[in-house]
Design a protein around this motif. Structure first.
Motif, short mmCIF file in Angstrom:
data_model
loop_
_atom_site.label_atom_id
_atom_site.label_comp_id
_atom_site.label_asym_id
_atom_site.label_seq_id
_atom_site.Cartn_x
_atom_site.Cartn_y
_atom_site.Cartn_z
N LEU A 81 0.75 -1.30 -0.28
CA LEU A 81 -0.04 -0.38 0.02
C LEU A 81 0.83 1.13 -0.48
CD1 LEU A 81 -2.70 -0.74 2.37
CD2 LEU A 81 -2.95 -1.33 0.01
N LEU A 82 2.55 1.05 0.74
CA LEU A 82 2.62 2.11 0.31
C LEU A 82 3.88 1.82 1.61
CD1 LEU A 82 0.96 4.84 3.45
CD2 LEU A 82 0.90 5.08 1.36
N PRO A 83 4.67 2.73 0.32
CA PRO A 83 6.44 2.22 0.07
C PRO A 83 7.42 3.00 1.40
CG PRO A 83 5.80 3.54 -1.40
CD PRO A 83 4.54 3.07 -0.79
N VAL A 84 6.90 2.60 2.85
CA VAL A 84 7.41 3.71 4.09
C VAL A 84 8.19 2.01 4.59
CG1 VAL A 84 6.13 5.39 3.85
CG2 VAL A 84 5.40 2.94 5.24
N GLY A 85 9.45 2.30 4.96
CA GLY A 85 9.81 1.12 6.32
C GLY A 85 9.66 0.27 5.65
N ALA A 86 10.40 0.22 4.61
CA ALA A 86 11.11 -1.21 3.50
C ALA A 86 12.38 -1.50 4.02
CB ALA A 86 10.85 -1.17 2.33
N ASP A 87 13.14 -0.86 3.90
CA ASP A 87 14.09 -0.72 4.36
C ASP A 87 14.58 -1.19 5.74
OD1 ASP A 87 14.98 -0.58 1.62
OD2 ASP A 87 15.87 1.73 2.15
N ALA A 88 14.10 -0.61 6.80
CA ALA A 88 14.50 -0.35 7.65
C ALA A 88 13.75 -1.78 8.51
CB ALA A 88 13.30 0.27 8.67
N ALA A 89 12.68 -2.63 7.32
CA ALA A 89 11.68 -4.04 7.74
C ALA A 89 12.94 -4.76 7.92
CB ALA A 89 10.77 -3.71 7.68
N ALA A 90 13.65 -4.45 6.81
CA ALA A 90 14.92 -5.75 6.11
C ALA A 90 16.21 -5.90 6.75
CB ALA A 90 15.12 -5.17 4.76
N THR A 91 16.52 -4.19 7.07
CA THR A 91 17.20 -4.14 8.06
C THR A 91 17.36 -5.37 9.73
OG1 THR A 91 18.03 -2.62 7.16
CG2 THR A 91 19.04 -2.92 9.57
#
Length: 782
Positions: free
Chosen positions: A385-395
């Motif tokens: 829905l929203l491309p927010v926090g993808a990098d933080a979640a993967a990290t």
């Protein structure tokens, strides 16, 4: 025409006739089918398959009269031609007879067929007349149907007009009833009231110039305004769930309320509910210690999977639902939604990291993997829905996996130290008389198998992070960097480095750190363990790791196997050198004390070998047995045939005792020193502390060199009388009898013992040696 050949005709035909091959088959009256009949029925299948295209065959389909006549004229004589003419005449007459017979036999059938055809013609004329009548009737029916259809269309048109009037009347009636319906539904069914108002709004706006319609519209607007006020009041309530909040805002949008204000109120109410979800999750975590002195926080109330499940179903699920509702309500305007979602997601990630930090032990790795997988899957729905926090979640997922690998490394280190403690305890445990403890090979095998088995088990647990059914295993980190940096380098290679450093630490200054010295058997065992790692174990575990965690071609650089093997070999070399030094120092300490505590000037004439020399031989023998359990024999240089019987002289081997002893004068010591120094110039230098090889004879040679070198230095510092010199002579000969067999080169033992004897002679006030036969007798008796 086909020739019919009878039995009598066959005899009158010439053998060379063209009909010879296609004529009669013999007597019996059989006749071949005549030409017309054969043409009608056709040749049989077998005849058609076997027949070859022959233009001279009068019965064949390829018959050519011209070719046939040319052949007959050229091959047959006149008599045969006349006979052939007569035969053809008979065949023609026979054929006419057959045709007449056939006509007579089928005459009645021909007559009957003629009557039937005549009757069918009459019937056909009757049918044509009936068809003409039927066509006339159909034309009449078609004209009548056209008239009926026109009448029906006219009736349908009048009915449609009537229905339109009725619909219009019903619509007017519905418009008149709109205010009443809106008033009745606004309190109990606002959604229904909105649908009713939406259907009537366009009509009322179109006819609002009419007074009656304007009154209905004004009354409807008033009712809808009151409904909007009630909906706004309800929107500010804190008890609304996401579905009710979405419905309330949707109805306000249908009432044409400002979308800007509604979006703010929607996010405000959604934020309050999500804050409550975060507060509930934070309540499950132990309070942080502001002073920072509490190093062991209390255990959480639930496991990590339950925490993630509650966070996913409550917070993440609600956030996804509200984000989807916002996009559905306000379209692509995400300028407010993205920072709102990012701030809440960041707080949720922080709570999850705090919970992951509480997983201090190893616990169940599969539980952690399932928890991270569910977190990743549920968050992926939000990212769609929203491309927010993808990098933080993967990290976050990568950091959790890396921390678990680090804990496994510390667990492996603790396990290895525990195994070493068990080995030390087994080596130091007292044993009843007559009962032997575990052998060094058994202890080594147990230690190596335990450590390798634990390492393989750890790799199996870590492999859960890259399983095919785990969603986050498809992340680039887990396909490349995790396999190389975290597992191969951070776990396997780091453990091998640590193991080599730990093993080497037992040799590199344990006394400096105040730690008790390691037992020599442990040094020997660790040296063998590091050597086995260099030979096979390191390559095996690296191959196993690369199979389970295949590195990418373009991934980070890895530590090569030969470098690890070289480090393991260096550790083994250092441990074995230290073992030689420790054992050599132990034997040398006995020899030093035995020399320093004895009065060499006032000693009596020797009658026995000193007990310390027997103890030295016993200790060297025990060391030989100990080293032989873990290392190969090694290569010895060729021994002389009289090694055990060689005379041990108090003088240098370059001079005989009988030559100089009778002429001993006070100036003799000067001559003895001179000759000894000259002999040293031509003798091979012995390196006492040279590195040893990985075999038994090299280890024993190093220990013997340290021991005898200590004996030599201690003798150089003492002053001896005649009997003291003779005692050194007896002791040296005894050592020579037994120690040469342990060394790789007997010349090393002999050279050091010669130096001991020479030093004793130099330090003796009355250097009169004992007869060699007496020395041998004492040593044999001792």
């Amino acid at each position: 025409m086909a020739a019919v050949t009878t039995g009598s005709g066959a005899g009158s035909r010439a053998a060379g006739s063209p009909e010879a091959t296609g004529g009669s088959t013999g007597g019996g009256g059989w006749r071949r089918p005549h030409g017309p009949l054969q043409l009608y029925y056709g040749p049989s299948t077998a005849e058609a398959a076997e027949a070859a295209p022959d233009p001279t065959d009068i019965n064949g389909p390829h018959f050519d009269p011209e070719v046939f006549m040319n052949k007959v004229r050229s091959e047959c004589p006149l008599g045969q031609l006349l006979a052939r003419e007569a035969a053809l005449g008979r065949e023609i007459r026979a054929l006419d007879s057959d045709m007449q017979t056939l006509l007579y036999e089928n005459y009645n059938k021909f007559i009957s067929a003629t009557d039937t055809i005549r009757k069918m013609k009459v019937d056909f004329r009757h049918m044509e007349a009936e068809m003409d009548d039927l066509a006339a009737n159909m034309a009449a029916i078609s004209a009548s149907s056209a008239r009926v259809s026109a009448a029906l269309q006219d009736r349908h048109r009048r009915g449609a007009q009537l229905a339109g009037v009725q619909v219009l009347l019903r619509k007017l009636q519905a418009l008149v009833e709109v205010p009443g319906r809106l008033r009745r539904w606004a309190g109990t069914e606002p959604a229904r009231a909105l649908r009713c108002h939406a259907r009537a709004r366009a009509v009322l706006r179109h006819y609002r110039h009419l007074p009656s319609f304007r009154a209905i519209e004004d009354e409807s607007h008033a009712i809808m305004a009151d409904l909007a006020q009630r909906l706004r009041t309800r929107l500010r309530e804190e008890t609304l769930d996401p579905k009710e909040l979405t419905e309330c805002v949707e109805m306000l949008l249908q009432l044409e309320e400002p979308a800007e204000e509604l979006s703010e109120e929607f996010l405000s109410q959604a934020g309050a509910r999500l804050e409550a979800e975060l507060a509930a999750l934070e309540a499950e975590l132990p309070a942080a210690d502001p002073s920072g002195t509490d190093t062991t926080p209390p255990a959480p109330a639930s496991d990590i999977l339950d925490f993630v499940d509650r966070g996913s179903s409550a917070f993440v699920g609600t956030l996804c639902q509200l984000a989807g509702s916002y996009r559905a309500l306000f379209g692509g305007d995400t300028g407010r939604l993205e920072p709102f979602t990012a701030a809440l997601a960041t707080r949720y990630f922080a709570l999850l990291e705090r919970r992951l930090a509480l997983e201090r032990g190893l616990g169940d790795t599969s539980l952690l993997v399932r928890a991270l997988d569910r977190f990743h899957c549920r968050l992926r729905a939000l990212l769609e829905l929203l491309p927010v926090g993808a990098d933080a979640a993967a990290t976050l997922v990568a950091r959790a996996a890396h921390e678990r690998v680090d804990r496994y490394l510390r667990a492996l280190q603790t396990f290895f130290l525990g195994c070493l403690g068990d080995v030390r305890q087994a080596l130091a445990a007292p044993r009843p008389p007559g009962k032997e403890g575990p052998s060094l090979p058994d202890l080594l095998a147990t230690l190596a198998a335990s450590v390798l088995g634990q390492l393989k088990a750890v790799l199996a647990y870590v492999q859960l992070f890259t399983a095919r059914d785990v969603a986050f295993a498809s992340l680039p980190y887990f396909k490349g960097e995790f396999c190389v940096t975290a597992v191969r380098e951070g776990l396997v290679v780091a453990f091998v480095h640590w193991l080599c450093r730990t093993a080497r630490g037992f040799a590199d200054g344990p006394a400096e750190r105040g730690a008790p010295a390691a037992p020599p058997a442990l040094l020997l065992l660790l040296a063998r363990l590091c050597l086995d790692y260099e030979n096979s174990t390191i390559s095996y575990i690296l191959t196993l790791t690369d199979e389970q965690f295949p590195p990418q071609d373009s991934g980070p650089a890895v530590t090569p196997g030969p470098a690890l093997c070289a480090e393991a070999r260096a550790a083994a070399q250092r441990l074995l050198d230290h073992y030689v030094q420790v054992q050599g120092a132990a034997v040398a300490q006995m020899l030093r004390k035995s020399v320093e505590t004895r009065d060499w000037l006032g000693t009596v004439e020797p009658r026995n070998v000193r007990a310390v020399m027997k103890r030295v031989v016993e200790d060297i023998t025990a060391i030989d047995i100990q080293v032989g359990q873990l290392f190969e024999e090694g290569v010895r240089k060729a021994q002389s045939s009289d090694s055990s019987r060689r005379a041990f002289s108090v003088y240098s081997s370059s001079r005989a005792p009988g030559r100089y002893a009778p002429s001993y004068t006070p100036s003799a010591p000067m001559d003895t020193h001179l000759l000894s120094n000259i002999q040293k110039l031509f003798s091979e230098r012995i390196d006492i502390f040279s590195p040893v090889e990985f075999n038994k004879v090299s280890v024993l040679t190093g220990i013997i060199k340290i021991s005898l070198k200590t004996l030599l230095e201690c003798v150089r510092l003492r002053t001896l009388g005649r009997f003291g010199l003779q005692q050194v002579q007896v002791d040296g000969h005894y050592l020579q009898l037994y120690l040469w067999r342990f060394a790789s080169d007997e010349r090393v033992v002999q050279g050091l013992l010669d130096e001991v004897a020479a030093s004793a002679a130099h330090r003796c006030l009355d250097p009169v040696p004992m007869e060699h036969s007496v020395v041998e007798l004492i040593c044999e008796r001792g």
